[in-house]
Motif scaffolding. Structure first.
Motif, PDB file in Angstrom:
ATOM      1  N   ARG A 177      30.706  -6.760  67.421  1.00 45.47           N
ATOM      2  CA  ARG A 177      31.656  -6.143  66.484  1.00 45.47           C
ATOM      3  C   ARG A 177      32.044  -7.082  65.333  1.00 45.47           C
ATOM      4  O   ARG A 177      32.759  -6.681  64.417  1.00 45.47           O
ATOM      5  N   GLN A 179      30.663  -8.463  62.641  1.00 44.84           N
ATOM      6  CA  GLN A 179      30.379  -8.130  61.245  1.00 44.84           C
ATOM      7  C   GLN A 179      31.353  -7.071  60.733  1.00 44.84           C
ATOM      8  O   GLN A 179      31.828  -7.156  59.596  1.00 44.84           O
ATOM      9  N   GLN A 180      31.684  -6.084  61.565  1.00 40.87           N
ATOM     10  CA  GLN A 180      32.626  -5.047  61.133  1.00 40.87           C
ATOM     11  C   GLN A 180      34.030  -5.622  60.974  1.00 40.87           C
ATOM     12  O   GLN A 180      34.753  -5.263  60.049  1.00 40.87           O
ATOM     13  N   ILE A 181      34.418  -6.529  61.853  1.00 38.70           N
ATOM     14  CA  ILE A 181      35.720  -7.205  61.726  1.00 38.70           C
ATOM     15  C   ILE A 181      35.780  -7.936  60.389  1.00 38.70           C
ATOM     16  O   ILE A 181      36.770  -7.853  59.661  1.00 38.70           O
ATOM     17  N   LEU A 183      33.924  -7.387  57.610  1.00 40.18           N
ATOM     18  CA  LEU A 183      33.910  -6.452  56.478  1.00 40.18           C
ATOM     19  C   LEU A 183      35.271  -5.781  56.273  1.00 40.18           C
ATOM     20  O   LEU A 183      35.746  -5.661  55.139  1.00 40.18           O
ATOM     21  N   ASP A 184      35.892  -5.351  57.369  1.00 38.42           N
ATOM     22  CA  ASP A 184      37.210  -4.720  57.267  1.00 38.42           C
ATOM     23  C   ASP A 184      38.255  -5.681  56.685  1.00 38.42           C
ATOM     24  O   ASP A 184      39.072  -5.306  55.851  1.00 38.42           O
ATOM     25  N   GLU A 187      37.621  -6.487  52.919  1.00 38.97           N
ATOM     26  CA  GLU A 187      38.033  -5.330  52.100  1.00 38.97           C
ATOM     27  C   GLU A 187      39.545  -5.360  51.878  1.00 38.97           C
ATOM     28  O   GLU A 187      40.020  -5.093  50.780  1.00 38.97           O
TER      29      GLU A 187
END
Length: 191
Positions: A177, A179-181, A183-184, A187
């Motif tokens: 997880r 990469q999503q952490i 990216l979020d 942002e």
């Protein structure tokens, strides 16, 4: 003759410096938040010992459930009054005074090198581990290496499926997880 542009500068150094300062602050905030989110993921997924789920107690738990089901059937058939029960069952085995939560409370934080210390303290909520990470990350600066570790001897078995509560581990799931952490978080802090 003086130029009408005398005294004016044609460079962007002030604007570039302001942007660089703002970007550095955003990077620092993002890095700290990512570390906290990674730590929270590890802590939240960490199993808390539940003797009812231990393999050694599986037979006892199944037998006790069968007795409970039998009592319910007897009550439904009118052969057992409400509040009455067959007094049969098997004990669940756990060390005297056992309370789960030691593993969850042993997530440590280090900058530059791993913190391999452990604590005997139990905290099934994980709040003490969260506090250690949150307090430690204040000192973290982008470019440094942060470590979140759990040095209890059963950390590796738990990571590789020893617990039915975390059959896929904690670290491997968090890495998947990650990469999503990132990216979020980026942002949220973008300049």
């Amino acid at each position: 003759m003086a130029s009408k542009y005398a005294g004016l500068k044609g460079d962007f150094s002030v604007a570039i410096q302001a942007f660089a300062d703002q970007a550095k602050e955003a990077i620092e905030a993002s890095c700290r938040e990512i570390i906290i989110k990674v730590g929270d993921s590890l802590i939240t997924m960490s199993p808390v010992g539940d003797p009812d789920l231990w393999e050694v107690n599986k037979t006892s738990a199944q037998y006790n459930q069968a007795v409970a089901d039998h009592n319910a059937a007897l009550r439904k058939g009118g052969r057992l009054s409400p509040g009455e029960a067959l007094k049969d069952g098997m004990d669940i085995v756990a060390p005297a005074g056992y309370v789960g939560g030691r593993f969850r409370n042993n997530w440590m934080f280090g900058i530059g090198s791993p913190d391999d210390s452990t604590t005997e303290e139990v905290d099934s909520s994980g709040n003490k581990s969260r506090a250690r990470i949150s307090e430690g990350v204040i000192e973290f600066q982008a470019g440094e290496v942060a470590y979140i570790t759990n040095s209890l001897p059963y950390a590796i078995p738990l990571e590789f499926g020893h617990s039915t509560q975390a059959p896929n581990g904690m670290v491997r799931v968090t890495v998947a997880r990650f990469q999503q952490i990132v990216l979020d978080t980026i942002e949220k802090h973008k300049v």
